[in-house]
Design a protein around this motif. Structure first.
Motif, PDB file in Angstrom:
ATOM      1  N   LYS A  62      46.214  35.429  41.166  1.00 42.90           N
ATOM      2  CA  LYS A  62      44.825  35.360  41.609  1.00 42.90           C
ATOM      3  C   LYS A  62      43.912  36.162  40.721  1.00 42.90           C
ATOM      4  CE  LYS A  62      45.515  33.937  46.292  1.00 42.90           C
ATOM      5  NZ  LYS A  62      45.657  34.308  47.675  1.00 42.90           N
ATOM      6  N   TRP A  63      42.670  35.822  40.755  1.00 42.99           N
ATOM      7  CA  TRP A  63      41.654  36.369  39.879  1.00 42.99           C
ATOM      8  C   TRP A  63      40.934  37.508  40.605  1.00 42.99           C
ATOM      9  CZ3 TRP A  63      41.205  35.870  34.946  1.00 42.99           C
ATOM     10  CH2 TRP A  63      40.000  35.987  34.279  1.00 42.99           C
ATOM     11  N   ASP A  64      41.455  37.915  41.805  1.00 38.90           N
ATOM     12  CA  ASP A  64      40.691  38.774  42.705  1.00 38.90           C
ATOM     13  C   ASP A  64      40.216  40.067  42.068  1.00 38.90           C
ATOM     14  OD1 ASP A  64      41.310  36.792  44.355  1.00 38.90           O
ATOM     15  OD2 ASP A  64      42.233  38.016  45.923  1.00 38.90           O
ATOM     16  N   ASP A  65      41.088  40.682  41.220  1.00 39.78           N
ATOM     17  CA  ASP A  65      40.672  41.971  40.671  1.00 39.78           C
ATOM     18  C   ASP A  65      39.564  41.809  39.638  1.00 39.78           C
ATOM     19  OD1 ASP A  65      42.547  40.583  39.250  1.00 39.78           O
ATOM     20  OD2 ASP A  65      43.334  42.338  38.213  1.00 39.78           O
ATOM     21  N   GLN A  66      39.290  40.579  39.232  1.00 39.24           N
ATOM     22  CA  GLN A  66      38.201  40.352  38.283  1.00 39.24           C
ATOM     23  C   GLN A  66      36.903  39.981  39.007  1.00 39.24           C
ATOM     24  OE1 GLN A  66      38.898  40.410  34.825  1.00 39.24           O
ATOM     25  NE2 GLN A  66      40.869  41.174  35.512  1.00 39.24           N
ATOM     26  N   MET A  67      37.008  39.884  40.351  1.00 39.31           N
ATOM     27  CA  MET A  67      35.846  39.422  41.115  1.00 39.31           C
ATOM     28  C   MET A  67      34.728  40.438  41.036  1.00 39.31           C
ATOM     29  SD  MET A  67      36.082  36.658  43.079  1.00 39.31           S
ATOM     30  CE  MET A  67      37.295  36.696  44.342  1.00 39.31           C
ATOM     31  N   PRO A  68      33.497  40.025  40.754  1.00 46.10           N
ATOM     32  CA  PRO A  68      32.415  40.996  40.674  1.00 46.10           C
ATOM     33  C   PRO A  68      32.046  41.535  42.061  1.00 46.10           C
ATOM     34  CG  PRO A  68      31.573  38.787  40.374  1.00 46.10           C
ATOM     35  CD  PRO A  68      33.057  38.669  40.408  1.00 46.10           C
ATOM     36  N   GLU A  69      31.439  42.697  42.069  1.00 45.53           N
ATOM     37  CA  GLU A  69      31.062  43.379  43.315  1.00 45.53           C
ATOM     38  C   GLU A  69      30.116  42.505  44.144  1.00 45.53           C
ATOM     39  OE1 GLU A  69      31.397  46.077  45.997  1.00 45.53           O
ATOM     40  OE2 GLU A  69      32.792  45.803  44.335  1.00 45.53           O
ATOM     41  N   TYR A  70      29.252  41.774  43.454  1.00 48.25           N
ATOM     42  CA  TYR A  70      28.208  41.015  44.140  1.00 48.25           C
ATOM     43  C   TYR A  70      28.657  39.614  44.542  1.00 48.25           C
ATOM     44  CZ  TYR A  70      27.978  39.709  39.259  1.00 48.25           C
ATOM     45  OH  TYR A  70      28.321  39.328  37.993  1.00 48.25           O
ATOM     46  N   TYR A  71      29.940  39.309  44.429  1.00 47.23           N
ATOM     47  CA  TYR A  71      30.410  37.956  44.750  1.00 47.23           C
ATOM     48  C   TYR A  71      30.082  37.604  46.196  1.00 47.23           C
ATOM     49  CZ  TYR A  71      33.445  33.944  45.154  1.00 47.23           C
ATOM     50  OH  TYR A  71      33.930  32.686  45.346  1.00 47.23           O
ATOM     51  N   ARG A  72      29.527  36.415  46.391  1.00 44.95           N
ATOM     52  CA  ARG A  72      29.146  36.029  47.748  1.00 44.95           C
ATOM     53  C   ARG A  72      30.220  35.169  48.375  1.00 44.95           C
ATOM     54  NH1 ARG A  72      23.132  34.309  46.492  1.00 44.95           N
ATOM     55  NH2 ARG A  72      24.128  32.274  46.550  1.00 44.95           N
ATOM     56  N   GLY A  73      31.117  35.840  49.107  1.00 45.92           N
ATOM     57  CA  GLY A  73      32.159  35.112  49.827  1.00 45.92           C
ATOM     58  C   GLY A  73      31.808  35.023  51.293  1.00 45.92           C
ATOM     59  N   ALA A  74      32.811  35.229  52.129  1.00 44.32           N
ATOM     60  CA  ALA A  74      32.601  35.072  53.572  1.00 44.32           C
ATOM     61  C   ALA A  74      31.668  36.156  54.118  1.00 44.32           C
ATOM     62  CB  ALA A  74      33.945  35.157  54.281  1.00 44.32           C
TER      63      ALA A  74
END
Lengths: 188, 425
Positions: A62-74
């Motif tokens: 998974k790419w999770d550790d690359q996810m930016p802080e501002y990612y708009r998920g749930a």
């Protein structure tokens, strides 16, 4: 505009025969094939390849550790340092929500409660994740900084009712959030 | 006429086995196409199809570590389970006939390909070809060209303009390249002096593969036995020139015949919506693909049989093995299939390497380049072969004549490929 006449390039006899170019192309494609089998394709390292080509294979990697802080998920509800529900069920998010995914049942806080002066908290808070479009308007409009879009993106379920996040689930995703404005706390 | 029962039974078994092998190779083509193209493009490709035991009530799917080898099964199942939709405006009879007409010729041509060395059963040698015809290549060309009808009929019967264009394109293309295809193997047939594919392979076992004459009855090229008759050996090596030209023209024409890249003009999403099979769905659509892949398998098998020694292992190893033993036959079968697999991979590599031709370039290549080149090649091969009877002077005169004709032809061809005249419009 001046007209520029573009001459066709003059080809040598070797280029006209065309086989050299085909062989060169085959060498390139074969090199790609061998390098991708060895996991040494260009960019395989930076793209965290699974060992073949440059592809990361999803459920295992998974790419999770690359996810930016501002990612708009749930979207999720958060509590403050004292585990107080920040939501005061003003229902602004419910009203602004473009796809009408949020449903709030407001409830009164009993007078013997520690946080009686806040007066209201949601009795039920449901977000229908099938409807949610992750626009972040709820986060924007919230006067209490109680709802945030978290980086969770894999929201799945086997039926519709599983896709409705209730209050418990929303706090689970949101967790505790510190460092926000605490207008209901005593200043210390 | 007496009914030869053992022959009948042997033939039936051979038909079953060889159709099985061909169909297996069609699915091998599918999986190779998908995974090999994927690794060429730095991707992974379909690698996690598993056996879906969960729909039968089991707890878990059976995930075998075979890298998606079951993908063709999944593809086939998908095609079978899809809705078979026949548009109301099509010419029904021909619409249904067309897919069959694409697949059947491809499978029929498999009949004359020798898959392995003859097997000795009882006291009889049974050739590992369904029909050991004396007109092998001619039979293949005659039957394979019937596939044109399938594609053209598909385009016409769809009663829709874009499929029709696809059918017409395919028709013109396949007919054009059939000429080059037929002419290009004339030097080969002249060399072997026969049209029996089984004998052609036997000849290559003894005298070296057509493209690799590295050994003959005397021994390998490095041993003095090879040079026992130096004139003949040098003639054989000189013959490589026309044979390589033959090989290139033949292989390219096979690409065109099977409608594969870089000659896949009949299929084109941007110009023709889809191609001759736009109106087809479900299994009828899949049949077109099966036909294309089966033609590819037969084409590779033919190239291998004619130019690369068919089932022979080569380098004099075949002579050391006992003839007719069942395991030798199976070994030869394996070698043959290995060579075919190599060619299938080559087909796929070419598909993902060479950009497609424009239609006029395709026609130029077929009619102006390959047709003439194949014709000149026939005479070139004849000159090399006639050296013992014509003598040096005769061959040199002939060569000079051929050169003149070639230069003249190139001049004429250049005029033909010149800029299209605008006034003609």
């Amino acid at each position: 505009m001046a007209i520029v006449k573009v001459e066709r390039p003059k080809l040598s006899a070797g280029e006209k025969i065309y086989f050299g170019a085909i062989l060169k192309g085959m060498v390139i494609t074969l090199r790609h094939a061998f390098r991708s089998l060895a996991g040494k394709s260009t960019g395989a390292e930076t793209l965290k390849s699974s060992g073949i080509g440059v592809t990361m294979q999803y459920p295992e990697q998974k790419w999770d550790d690359q996810m930016p802080e501002y990612y708009r998920g749930a979207p999720a509800l958060v509590t403050d340092e004292q585990d107080r529900e920040r939501c005061v069920s003003c229902q602004l998010c419910e009203f602004i929500c473009p796809p009408k995914a949020i449903k709030i049942t407001p409830g009164e806080i009993p007078s013997d409660d520690e946080w009686a002066k806040v007066e209201k908290r949601p009795k039920e808070f449901e977000i229908d994740m099938i409807r949610c479009i992750y626009c972040g308007m709820c986060e924007e409009v919230c006067p209490e900084q109680a709802i945030y879009l978290r980086p969770d993106y894999a929201i799945t379920g086997t039926n519709r009712s599983e896709m409705v996040h209730d209050k418990k689930r929303l706090y689970e995703i949101g967790g505790k959030r510190v460092g926000l404005v605490n207008k209901w706390n005593e200043l210390k | 006429m007496d009914l030869d029962l053992p022959f009948l039974i042997a033939s039936l078994i051979k038909i079953g086995v060889f159709i099985g092998i061909t169909m297996t190779f069609v699915s091998v083509c599918v999986i190779f196409e998908r995974r090999f193209s994927a690794i060429i493009q730095d991707r992974v490709g379909p690698n996690r199809t598993m056996i879906p035991l969960s729909i039968l009530g089991f707890k878990k799917d059976l995930a075998l570590p075979i890298g998606g080898l079951t993908q063709p099964v999944a593809d086939g199942l998908k095609f079978i389970l899809k809705e078979d939709f026949t548009p109301s405006y099509v010419r029904k009879f021909f619409f249904w006939l067309a897919p069959a007409l694409v697949v059947v010729p491809a499978l029929l041509t498999m009949a004359v390909i020798p898959f392995g060395s003859p097997m000795e059963i009882g006291s009889e040698y049974i050739p590992l070809a369904v029909a050991d015809l004396n007109v092998g290549p001619l039979f293949i060309f005659a039957i394979a060209s019937l596939a044109v009808y399938g594609i053209t009929l598909a385009g016409w019967a769809s009663n829709s303009k874009y499929p029709f264009f696809g059918g017409v394109r395919s028709c013109a293309q396949m007919i054009s390249y059939e000429i080059a295809l037929g002419l290009s193997i004339i030097p080969v047939l002249m060399f072997f002096g026969g049209l029996n594919l089984g004998q052609i392979v036997d000849d290559q076992v003894a005298n070296g593969w057509l493209l690799l004459p590295l050994w003959n009855e005397g021994g390998l090229i490095v041993t003095p036995g090879y040079w026992a008759d130096p004139g003949e050996a040098i003639q054989r090596l000189l013959l490589l020139v026309p044979i390589v030209i033959s090989f290139v023209i033949f292989t390219t024409s096979i690409f065109a015949e099977t409608n594969r890249m870089p000659f896949d003009l009949p299929e084109c999403e941007t110009e023709l919506v889809g191609g001759y099979h736009t109106e087809y769905s479900s299994m009828k659509f899949a049949l077109f693909f099966m036909g294309e892949y089966a033609a590819m398998v037969v084409g590779s098998a033919l190239i291998v049989t004619l130019f690369l020694g068919g089932w022979s292992i080569g380098f004099g190893i075949d002579q050391l093995l006992p003839t007719g033993a069942w395991w030798v036959s199976l070994l030869h079968l394996g070698v043959f299939l290995g060579k075919v697999t190599f060619f299938i991979l080559f087909f796929i590599l070419v598909r993902w390497t060479v950009p497609r031709f424009r239609y006029d370039q395709l026609m130029n290549l077929g009619w102006i380049v390959f047709f003439e080149a194949a014709l000149i090649n026939v005479f070139l091969a004849a000159l090399v072969m006639a050296y013992p009877s014509l003598g040096l002077i005769g061959v040199l005169v002939g060569f000079a004549l051929l050169l003149t004709v070639t230069i003249l032809l190139i001049k004429i061809a250049k005029g033909a490929t010149g800029k299209p005249s605008v006034t003609a419009v």
